[in-house]
Design a protein around this motif. Structure first.
Motif, PDB file in Angstrom:
ATOM      1  N   THR A 219      58.087  22.872  67.367  1.00 46.15           N
ATOM      2  CA  THR A 219      57.849  23.504  68.660  1.00 46.15           C
ATOM      3  C   THR A 219      56.346  23.732  68.841  1.00 46.15           C
ATOM      4  OG1 THR A 219      58.085  25.735  67.738  1.00 46.15           O
ATOM      5  CG2 THR A 219      60.082  24.679  68.593  1.00 46.15           C
ATOM      6  N   TYR A 220      55.963  23.816  70.103  1.00 47.98           N
ATOM      7  CA  TYR A 220      54.545  24.013  70.443  1.00 47.98           C
ATOM      8  C   TYR A 220      54.463  25.060  71.540  1.00 47.98           C
ATOM      9  CZ  TYR A 220      49.939  23.166  72.496  1.00 47.98           C
ATOM     10  OH  TYR A 220      48.670  23.315  72.994  1.00 47.98           O
TER      11      TYR A 220
ATOM     12  N   ARG B 232      60.620  27.546  57.130  1.00 44.63           N
ATOM     13  CA  ARG B 232      60.031  27.752  58.449  1.00 44.63           C
ATOM     14  C   ARG B 232      58.524  27.965  58.278  1.00 44.63           C
ATOM     15  NH1 ARG B 232      63.878  28.551  62.211  1.00 44.63           N
ATOM     16  NH2 ARG B 232      62.313  29.385  63.663  1.00 44.63           N
TER      17      ARG B 232
ATOM     18  N   SER C 271      56.356  25.536  63.732  1.00 41.55           N
ATOM     19  CA  SER C 271      55.957  26.085  65.025  1.00 41.55           C
ATOM     20  C   SER C 271      54.440  26.045  65.093  1.00 41.55           C
ATOM     21  CB  SER C 271      56.448  27.526  65.185  1.00 41.55           C
ATOM     22  OG  SER C 271      57.860  27.583  65.205  1.00 41.55           O
TER      23      SER C 271
ATOM     24  N   LEU D 246      54.683  28.347  60.239  1.00 41.16           N
ATOM     25  CA  LEU D 246      53.942  28.669  61.450  1.00 41.16           C
ATOM     26  C   LEU D 246      52.496  28.247  61.255  1.00 41.16           C
ATOM     27  CD1 LEU D 246      53.573  30.003  64.218  1.00 41.16           C
ATOM     28  CD2 LEU D 246      53.181  32.182  63.037  1.00 41.16           C
TER      29      LEU D 246
ATOM     30  N   TYR E  88      61.071  23.416  59.583  1.00 39.87           N
ATOM     31  CA  TYR E  88      60.844  23.809  60.970  1.00 39.87           C
ATOM     32  C   TYR E  88      59.390  24.261  61.114  1.00 39.87           C
ATOM     33  CZ  TYR E  88      65.913  23.763  61.150  1.00 39.87           C
ATOM     34  OH  TYR E  88      67.221  23.370  61.092  1.00 39.87           O
TER      35      TYR E  88
ATOM     36  N   TYR F 148      59.214  33.655  59.271  1.00 41.45           N
ATOM     37  CA  TYR F 148      58.485  32.498  58.742  1.00 41.45           C
ATOM     38  C   TYR F 148      58.289  32.641  57.236  1.00 41.45           C
ATOM     39  CZ  TYR F 148      57.421  31.378  63.594  1.00 41.45           C
ATOM     40  OH  TYR F 148      57.526  31.056  64.931  1.00 41.45           O
TER      41      TYR F 148
END
Length: 821
Positions: free
Chosen positions: A712-713, A624, A654, A626, A652, A737
């Protein structure tokens, strides 16, 4: 050492009732004079070395020039001062001390030289070395003949009485390339790890080996007549054979065993030095003492033991004894006799001609390999570097009265000019830091996804290597998007330049799989294995391992040059703190922080600082990430990196965009911003940056987020500076994260971030990066801080920003890729 007349005699009257000493009172008369002359000579030579250092002139040449200043040619014009500083009765003692310095210097030279490297040298290096022997010897005979026919001086001195011996000495002197001195020059110019530097060293080490071979075989015929010379050569060959096949097999296991057990002390190392003196004495009986010292150093084991010996001896041999030798060479010079005659212009022409043979011979050899003339000239100038061997030969010619004062002075003048020229000309012609400023921008954002991504990963130890492998795995190299990794092991140079020689040799050894023995070499082997495991786990990853040995104050220039030569898109640096057992970041080495700061000033490509908290494996399938986006070229580069990582299934991403509103959007006055210093000194045009930010983020949302649930945003508004830490804490507590990716933020002329920067402990991380890296933040996530190279093209004004998936990237035509050897 100080007399201009080589035939001077010493008349000693012994009146001493003390039967212990068979001469005058040593402590009362000889020792004070010797100490005074030594201290005075070292004091003057150190001044000249300090003056020459900014000009990149080798210390050896500076010491020769200092000796000339102390000679009778200059200081001798003040007879009272000269007799006070250099009394005649102390000259012989300084000569003995200088001879000891030559012996130990020859021992160190042999200790640093590894014949395996010579045997493994490429054909090009052998061709340059052989050409550098044949052509200079032929040209030396022509130049010496010209010198004899044109030399005329209004004194009793004429040319040499034995022209054949003098011609041989001229010839051998011109074939020499000073390998240790060349290494010092290349290290000073930060060219040691460039293609030009490696080519020069490969050829120089072969040439230096040929020079020693010629010295052993030819010098006896210069010093002796007929059968005596043959006996000297045969005796020397027998001694070398005995050392290699009898002495070496006996002492090597003993030395290696004691080295592995760390049983060496200063007293035991003293016995090794006694072996040096003994071997020098044996070959001195045969004809030349330095041959024995050189051979003894050559047969000793290399690696860790070499480091021990050089640590114990290098300061004394290179710092005290060697300056006496080199200064003595300068003291013998008499430029008045060499150039103050009616044919002085021809003598000047002779000096100029003496500087050309190595350049011409190198051009001939490189032309056969299709090397451009400019590069051949540069290599030829470097191969013209003379060193200790040339001065030793000239001193032998002086002591044995083979060379006259004028010939000796002309040759030493040529040696000094050639060596200074090799440094000055190379520094002028090859300036890597100016070359990469004209290169096309190397950024992740402007590189296509279907081209090889090139990353230079810098490490200080094997733990850093493991951390770098983690972040490199996140790029998920494939055959469509391959990855090149240049692993750069950074080692601090804490001793003299001799260790650079060992470093260069160890890089050759690393390709053969030979076991290392020194600590840095063992660390390099571990680092190499760590990165090789990355390459073995993914056939789309290509790895090369290098080591750079340099002062930490200037090692960033070596990183620049390596990145420029390898055309890398990104330089990865380790953070100067590491995670302890309690999970907090603690200082590892303050010097690492200074290195990172220096690298980020003027890099040839984008830069990333990786903070590894060591809790999660970033290569796991549910990684994850970020990415925090504020705006500016650094954030766009960080987004480009995150975008590449997110293309792999199971990752993933973000993306959180921070919008500055109300007071947070206020800008610093441009004039105030431009007066700021450091890596945040350039204020960028806010409206232009906002336009580029919107364009790139919209492109990301259009292409990356289409039918991708793993990306994702979101947008977050910030009103005051206190909102930034609160927002970061909220994001860190919201999801688990593994990795934060943020831009360093140079060029932001925001009042909000300017205020945050005033409280930063690590300004090289930027305001947000500093918060994420602080222990008070409490996060367990790793962090990647990104700085983009070239302001993303906005400084030149015409770059079109596109994602790596786009098939072309337009650039300002003024950006031209310049690639030098």
């Amino acid at each position: 050492m100080l007399l201009q007349n080589p035939s001077a005699c010493y008349n000693l009257t012994v009146k001493n009732p003390n039967q212990v000493w068979k001469a005058s009172d040593v402590y009362g008369s000889e020792l004070p004079s010797l100490a005074f002359q030594t201290c005075w000579t070292l004091f003057v030579t150190r001044i000249f070395v300090i003056i020459a250092r900014p000009l990149h002139i080798p210390s050896l040449i500076a010491e020769v020039i200092a000796g000339f200043v102390l000679s009778t040619d200059l200081l001798g014009e003040i007879p009272i001062m000269f007799r006070l500083l250099f009394p005649i009765r102390g000259i012989l003692n300084v000569e003995v001390l200088s001879s000891l310095g030559i012996i130990f210097y020859a021992f160190l030279t042999g200790l640093q030289m590894n014949l395996d490297n010579v045997l493994r040298a490429q054909k090009k290096a052998f061709s340059i070395a052989i050409s550098g022997v044949i052509i200079p010897m032929v040209m030396a005979a022509i130049i010496y003949t010209l010198h004899r026919n044109t030399y005329d001086v209004q004194t009793d001195e004429t040319v040499e009485s034995d022209p054949l011996k003098a011609c041989l000495l001229w010839s051998i002197c011109l074939t020499v390339t000073g390998f240790p001195l060349l290494t010092e020059i290349l290290a000073s110019l930060k060219l040691l790890y460039t293609e030009l530097g490696r080519s020069a060293l490969d050829a120089a080490i072969v040439s230096d080996s040929f020079s020693w071979l010629l010295f052993m075989l030819v010098i006896p015929f210069i010093l002796s007549e007929g059968a005596g010379a043959i006996y000297t050569v045969m005796g020397t060959i027998a001694f070398i054979t005995l050392c290699i096949f009898v002495v070496r097999p006996v002492i090597t296991p003993i030395i290696e065993r004691k080295t592995d057990r760390e049983e060496w002390n200063d007293h035991q190392l003293l016995f090794v030095l006694m072996g040096t003196v003994m071997c020098a004495y044996i070959t001195d009986l045969l004809g030349s003492g330095i041959v024995g010292a050189f051979v003894f150093g050559l047969i000793l084991p290399h690696g860790r033991f070499t480091g021990l010996m050089m640590s114990a001896l290098d300061d004394v041999a290179s710092g005290v004894l060697a300056p006496l030798v080199f200064a003595g060479s300068g003291m013998r010079m008499d430029l008045t006799k060499a150039f103050s005659h009616r044919n002085w212009a021809f003598s000047v022409m002779i000096v100029v001609l003496l500087c050309t043979p190595k350049i011409l011979s190198t051009l001939v050899a490189t032309f056969a390999y299709g090397i451009p003339i400019r590069d051949g000239l540069g290599l030829g100038v470097l191969m013209s570097t003379k060193g200790v061997m040339a001065l030793i030969m000239l001193n032998i010619g002086w002591d044995r009265q083979i060379l006259t004062v004028s010939s000796y002075s002309i040759l030493v003048t040529a040696v000094v000019i050639m060596t200074i020229a090799s440094s000055v000309v190379t520094n002028t012609a090859y300036k890597p830091r100016h070359q990469f400023k004209m290169n096309k921008m190397r950024t992740i954002q402007n590189s296509r996804l279907d081209t090889e991504l090139r990353i230079l990963a810098c490490v200080h130890n094997n733990r850093h290597a493991s951390s770098m492998v983690k972040i490199l795995e996140c790029f998920h190299a494939s055959r469509v998007s391959p990855l090149y990794v240049g692993a750069l092991y950074l080692v601090e140079l804490t001793s003299r330049g001799a260790f650079v020689l060992l470093d260069h040799m160890s890089q050759h050894v690393s390709h053969t799989g030979t076991q290392y023995h020194s600590q840095s070499q063992a660390e390099l082997e571990g680092i190499t294995n760590t990165f090789q495991e990355l390459a073995e786990s993914n056939d789309a990853v290509r790895v090369e391992t290098f080591n750079v040995l340099s002062s930490y104050k200037t090692i960033h220039e070596d990183i620049y040059n390596t990145a420029n030569e390898k055309h890398t898109n990104l330089i990865l640096l380790p953070f100067h703190k590491q995670v302890n057992t309690e999970g907090s970041l603690e200082m590892l080495n303050r010097a690492y922080k200074d290195i990172n700061y220096n690298v980020m000033k003027e890099p040839p490509c984008s830069v990333g600082i990786f903070i590894d908290r060591g809790v999660f494996s970033l290569s796991k399938t549910n990684c994850r990430i970020l990415m925090i986006f504020v705006g500016g070229p650094d954030d766009r580069e960080a987004l480009a990196i995150a975008w590449r990582m997110a293309t792999y299934p199971g990752v993933y991403l973000s993306l959180v965009r921070i919008l500055l509103v109300d007071e947070a959007s206020y800008q610093v006055d441009k004039e105030v911003a431009l007066k700021a210093k450091g890596i945040l000194s350039m204020a960028l045009d806010s409206s232009k940056q906002k336009e580029l930010d919107d364009e790139y983020v919209n492109l990301f949302r259009l292409k990356a987020m289409h039918n991708e649930d793993s990306i994702t945003y979101s947008e977050k508004e910030v009103y005051v500076g206190e909102d930034i830490p609160e927002l970061l804490n909220e994001l860190d507590q919201g999801d688990d994260y593994h990795l934060y990716i943020v831009g360093q933020g140079k060029g932001r002329n925001s009042v909000l971030f300017s205020g945050l920067m005033e409280w930063c402990d690590c300004p090289e991380l930027g305001a947000i990066g500093d918060i994420l890296a602080s222990n008070s933040f409490g996060s367990k996530s790793s962090v990647l801080i990104v700085q983009q190279y070239g302001y993303d093209g906005t400084m030149s004004g015409n770059a079109v920003q596109k994602h790596p998936n786009d098939q072309e990237t337009k650039e300002d035509g003024s950006h031209t890729l310049i690639n030098h050897v």
